[in-house]
Design an enzyme around this catalytic site. Structure first.
Site, PDB file in Angstrom:
ATOM      1  N   GLU A 187       0.830  -1.231   0.000  1.00 11.40           N
ATOM      2  CA  GLU A 187       0.000   0.000   0.000  1.00 11.40           C
ATOM      3  C   GLU A 187       0.854   1.267   0.000  1.00 11.40           C
ATOM      4  O   GLU A 187       0.482   2.274   0.604  1.00 11.40           O
ATOM      5  CB  GLU A 187      -0.957   0.025   1.196  1.00 11.40           C
ATOM      6  CG  GLU A 187      -2.223  -0.738   1.013  1.00 11.40           C
ATOM      7  CD  GLU A 187      -2.840  -0.600  -0.363  1.00 11.40           C
ATOM      8  OE1 GLU A 187      -2.809   0.500  -0.935  1.00 11.40           O
ATOM      9  OE2 GLU A 187      -3.334  -1.609  -0.874  1.00 11.40           O
TER      10      GLU A 187
HETATM   11  C1  LIG Z   1       2.612  -9.766   0.076  1.00 10.12           C
HETATM   12  C2  LIG Z   1       2.414  -8.640  -0.882  1.00 10.12           C
HETATM   13  C3  LIG Z   1       1.132  -8.263  -1.243  1.00 10.12           C
HETATM   14  C4  LIG Z   1       0.932  -7.219  -2.152  1.00 10.12           C
HETATM   15  N1  LIG Z   1      -0.339  -6.936  -2.584  1.00 10.12           N
HETATM   16  C5  LIG Z   1      -0.507  -6.075  -3.637  1.00 10.12           C
HETATM   17  C6  LIG Z   1      -1.774  -5.919  -4.259  1.00 10.12           C
HETATM   18  O1  LIG Z   1      -2.778  -6.517  -3.844  1.00 10.12           O
HETATM   19  N2  LIG Z   1      -1.855  -5.087  -5.329  1.00 10.12           N
HETATM   20  C7  LIG Z   1      -0.792  -4.409  -5.827  1.00 10.12           C
HETATM   21  O2  LIG Z   1      -0.943  -3.688  -6.801  1.00 10.12           O
HETATM   22  N3  LIG Z   1       0.437  -4.537  -5.254  1.00 10.12           N
HETATM   23  C8  LIG Z   1       0.597  -5.351  -4.185  1.00 10.12           C
HETATM   24  N4  LIG Z   1       1.845  -5.514  -3.612  1.00 10.12           N
HETATM   25  C9  LIG Z   1       2.952  -4.732  -4.118  1.00 10.12           C
HETATM   26  C10 LIG Z   1       3.397  -3.642  -3.152  1.00 10.12           C
HETATM   27  O3  LIG Z   1       2.423  -2.627  -3.090  1.00 10.12           O
HETATM   28  C11 LIG Z   1       4.776  -3.151  -3.611  1.00 10.12           C
HETATM   29  O4  LIG Z   1       5.690  -4.191  -3.297  1.00 10.12           O
HETATM   30  C12 LIG Z   1       5.183  -1.851  -2.953  1.00 10.12           C
HETATM   31  O5  LIG Z   1       4.379  -0.793  -3.407  1.00 10.12           O
HETATM   32  C13 LIG Z   1       6.644  -1.497  -3.206  1.00 10.12           C
HETATM   33  O6  LIG Z   1       6.965  -1.627  -4.553  1.00 10.12           O
HETATM   34  P1  LIG Z   1       8.269  -2.492  -4.964  1.00 10.12           P
HETATM   35  O7  LIG Z   1       8.159  -3.807  -4.309  1.00 10.12           O
HETATM   36  O8  LIG Z   1       8.405  -2.457  -6.433  1.00 10.12           O
HETATM   37  O9  LIG Z   1       9.466  -1.732  -4.286  1.00 10.12           O
HETATM   38  P2  LIG Z   1      10.277  -0.511  -4.943  1.00 10.12           P
HETATM   39  O10 LIG Z   1       9.342   0.495  -5.482  1.00 10.12           O
HETATM   40  O11 LIG Z   1      11.309  -1.063  -5.846  1.00 10.12           O
HETATM   41  O12 LIG Z   1      10.974   0.098  -3.660  1.00 10.12           O
HETATM   42  C14 LIG Z   1      12.183  -0.424  -3.080  1.00 10.12           C
HETATM   43  C15 LIG Z   1      12.652   0.563  -2.007  1.00 10.12           C
HETATM   44  O13 LIG Z   1      12.960   1.834  -2.609  1.00 10.12           O
HETATM   45  C16 LIG Z   1      12.201   2.862  -2.002  1.00 10.12           C
HETATM   46  N5  LIG Z   1      11.793   3.818  -3.046  1.00 10.12           N
HETATM   47  C17 LIG Z   1      11.254   3.549  -4.252  1.00 10.12           C
HETATM   48  N6  LIG Z   1      10.996   4.693  -4.911  1.00 10.12           N
HETATM   49  C18 LIG Z   1      11.352   5.707  -4.104  1.00 10.12           C
HETATM   50  C19 LIG Z   1      11.314   7.135  -4.200  1.00 10.12           C
HETATM   51  N7  LIG Z   1      10.824   7.744  -5.272  1.00 10.12           N
HETATM   52  N8  LIG Z   1      11.780   7.866  -3.161  1.00 10.12           N
HETATM   53  C20 LIG Z   1      12.242   7.265  -2.044  1.00 10.12           C
HETATM   54  N9  LIG Z   1      12.302   5.929  -1.895  1.00 10.12           N
HETATM   55  C21 LIG Z   1      11.862   5.155  -2.905  1.00 10.12           C
HETATM   56  C22 LIG Z   1      11.010   2.181  -1.353  1.00 10.12           C
HETATM   57  O14 LIG Z   1      10.489   2.921  -0.260  1.00 10.12           O
HETATM   58  C23 LIG Z   1      11.596   0.834  -0.931  1.00 10.12           C
HETATM   59  O15 LIG Z   1      12.218   0.960   0.314  1.00 10.12           O
HETATM   60  C24 LIG Z   1       2.050  -6.519  -2.674  1.00 10.12           C
HETATM   61  C25 LIG Z   1       3.338  -6.876  -2.277  1.00 10.12           C
HETATM   62  C26 LIG Z   1       3.529  -7.933  -1.415  1.00 10.12           C
HETATM   63  C27 LIG Z   1       4.949  -8.337  -1.074  1.00 10.12           C
END
Ligand SMILES: Cc1cc2nc3c(=O)[nH]c(=O)nc-3n(C[C@H](O)[C@H](O)[C@H](O)COP(=O)(O)OP(=O)(O)OC[C@H]3O[C@@H](n4cnc5c(N)ncnc54)[C@H](O)[C@@H]3O)c2cc1C
Length: 592
Positions: free
Chosen positions: A439
């Site tokens: 989220e």
């Molecule tokens: C169990 C599980 C359930 C989920 N359920 C859903 C779902 O139902 N629907 C859905 O759509 N998604 C879902 N997700 C996805 C989840 O919302 C994302 O994993 C999350 O938004 C983070 O994206 P990412 O994993 O690509 O991390 P990234 O975006 O790659 O982030 C990696 C790190 O970099 C930081 N970061 C990234 N961009 C920036 C920035 N601009 N400035 C500062 N810091 C930054 C982040 O804070 C994080 O610490 C789920 C994930 C999991 C693991």
């Protein structure tokens, strides 16, 4: 160990700390009778203890299975879900026009805490359905509402929320899922989504997916995203289920925790494209998705509160039974229960105080969102909407950080047994870990707080809140109650720190944006710790009228929070301001 909803704490938090009682008295809730809240929570607590809590370990151990594109949930899950919808729990705050009970979001927030505490992996499914209901109700066409809303409100069908793709996580604007106009008002969607919670399951006959996709002529980035409703099974004119749509679960993840909640890879377009229906307008999908995400962010904050309370209850029981060492001054001859040792008392108090503060922050967010839609005066509604928008990232990030800290302390109190799966303390710790990530990560919440919420109208909503909290501190000071110790001073100092850090960040937002971004996470912590401290003080003041036992309990809790947690505000202010330069010079360390 089972779970019992802490009804007295929840009611004090809701009515006093979060301001439900004052809002009802001010007429913002129309004819809602706040007296029924206790009965709803008692009943929710019973359902959670009897039906959901016993399945928590079962779900963790068995997980889910994917075979032939179909997900099977853990034993007992479909039956529990059937009982859940039959008892009407899915419909608590749903719109009355579509079969909902129309109760305030604030009451549902307390219920969400209960579901998350008893069985977080189960509770996550309706949490997302509720967000879907909110988005469809706010932005859907009357035709779509007619077909789908009542089914979602009752829980007969569940909802999913589909943003994430391999290259589009925090950066939602990078998504590539394609939508083509079919020429008949519908769309054909193709692409792959990852990490989709409850993307498939066997608890309901249909699933309604809310999917973000991009039209061929859409502008780049978030301005070119549209939201589509894609049913797993198409729905015939008479409401019966028709053909299988071209969307299916093609994989499931193996995870650290939340084993019973399926996290699916969703594939669309293997057979020409999934049939989708536009929600809202083309290219305005992010606006609709924000309705859905804000609701879900509060829900995830409440997951943090729930898991923290569950971990606390378990640790408290363990600390009363486990005997080790003699406590200083102990009258007994053998070993004392570890709860007699001051360091264990501190850990338990820390768990309970952090949980209580996070709870009230979440409930207060729900009250603000309620007033924003229910009050009759447009000015009151606008102020409440700004308050709700300000509190949402704090509710999400502060509470889920607390969920992690508290469940970690829960393991600690169990000693070695905390690391062994059979006590269950480890499961809470594992399950809590996802909540600061999904989220919108907590880092993204902190950035939202600083750039959008503090940044709006010269920080008007922030300074209005600081002023309001100053009134609470004055009441503590005027109470002249020695039981509060140094609570008043600690809270006043913290408000000063929050005010100064807010002004510094506001200035940096334009003059040196990277400084503001570097301070976002400590600023959110400073905000949560100050706000939580003032809210617990409000509750303590109210509890003084409810007898000596309640007074001692809640005043001590508020004092502990102020003297142990809010007191860190000064250091957090200095962190925000002084460490920005080092953070922005980090490449010398990280890349050197
Ligand atoms: C169990 C599980 C359930 C989920 N359920 C859903 C779902 O139902 N629907 C859905 O759509 N998604 C879902 N997700 C996805 C989840 O919302 C994302 O994993 C999350 O938004 C983070 O994206 P990412 O994993 O690509 O991390 P990234 O975006 O790659 O982030 C990696 C790190 O970099 C930081 N970061 C990234 N961009 C920036 C920035 N601009 N400035 C500062 N810091 C930054 C982040 O804070 C994080 O610490 C789920 C994930 C999991 C693991």
């Amino acid at each position: 160990m089972t779970y019992r909803a802490p009804i007295q704490d929840m009611l004090l938090s809701l009515h006093h700390g979060a301001g439900l009682q004052a809002a009802v008295q001010a007429g913002h809730y129309g004819d809602f009778d706040a007296e029924i809240t206790a009965a709803v929570l008692e009943e929710a607590g019973r359902f959670a203890t009897d039906v959901l809590a016993p399945l928590n370990t079962v779900g963790d151990k068995n997980g889910i299975r994917l075979a032939d594109g179909r997900v099977t949930t853990a034993p007992g899950w479909p039956e529990a879900y059937r009982r859940w919808t039959e008892a009407g729990w899915n419909a608590v705050s749903g719109p009355e026009a579509f079969g909902g009970q129309g109760l305030p979001l604030a009451v549902n927030a307390a219920c969400t805490e209960i579901w998350s505490a008893s069985n977080i992996a189960f509770g996550l499914c309706p949490l997302l359905t509720l967000s879907a209901i909110e988005a469809l109700d706010a932005h859907g066409s009357s035709e779509l509402k007619k077909i789908y809303l009542a089914k979602l409100v009752s829980g007969a069908w569940t909802g999913t929320m589909q943003l994430t793709e391999p290259q589009a996580g925090s950066d939602v604007g990078a998504l590539r899922t394609r939508a083509e106009r079919a020429g008949d008002g519908t769309y054909r969607i193709s692409g792959t989504k990852i990490f989709i919670t409850y993307g498939d399951h066997d608890m309901t006959e249909n699933i309604v997916h809310f999917v973000l996709a991009r039209l061929p002529d859409a502008p780049a980035g978030t301005k070119g995203i549209s939201l589509f409703l894609i049913p797993k099974f198409l729905v015939n004119a008479d409401g019966s289920l028709g053909a299988r749509n071209d969307i299916h679960a093609s994989g499931v993840e193996h995870k650290l925790g939340m084993h019973a909640s399926p996290t699916c890879t969703m594939t669309m377009g293997d057979h020409g494209g999934a049939i989708g229906y536009l929600i809202g307008e083309e290219n305005r999908g992010m606006q609709c998705m924000f309705t859905m995400m804000n609701q879900a962010r509060l829900g995830v904050g409440l997951e943090g509160v729930g898991i923290a309370d569950r971990a606390y209850q378990q640790a408290l029981a363990f600390a009363g039974e486990r005997r080790q060492g003699r406590a200083v001054g102990s009258a007994g001859s053998g070993a004392d229960p570890i709860i007699a040792h001051p360091d264990v008392k501190r850990m338990l108090l820390q768990m309970r105080a952090l949980t209580a503060a996070a709870r009230t922050i979440c409930y207060a967010t729900a009250v603000a969102l309620d007033i924003a839609t229910r009050a009759t005066d447009p000015k009151v509604r606008a102020r409440a909407a700004a308050r709700g928008a300000l509190l949402t990232p704090i509710a999400k990030a502060f509470s889920t950080d607390i969920g992690n800290e508290v469940s970690s302390l829960g393991v600690q109190i169990h000693g070695g047994m905390g690391f062994i799966e059979e006590t269950g303390a480890a499961q809470h710790f594992r399950d809590a870990r996802i909540t600061p990530i999904y989220e919108g990560t907590n880092g993204i919440q902190a950035i939202d707080l600083v750039t959008r919420k503090l940044g709006a109208q010269g920080g008007e909503a922030v300074f209005a809140l600081i002023e309001e909290l100053g009134g609470v501190v004055t009441q503590v000071e005027r109470s002249n109650d020695p039981a509060f110790g140094t609570t008043g001073t600690k809270l006043r100092d913290a408000l000063g720190a929050l005010d100064r850090a807010s002004r510094w960040l506001l200035e940096r937002l334009t003059s040196a944006p990277n400084d503001a971004l570097a301070g976002a996470t400590p600023y959110l912590r400073l905000f949560g710790s100050t706000l939580g401290g003032c809210m617990l003080a409000t509750e303590a003041l109210a509890a003084r009228g409810e007898g000596a036992g309640a007074s001692a309990r809640y005043v001590t809790l508020a004092r502990f929070f102020a003297e142990n947690i809010t007191v860190q505000a000064g250091a957090l202010e200095r962190t925000v301001i002084d460490s920005a330069e080092a953070v922005n010079g980090a490449d010398a360390v990280l890349l050197g």
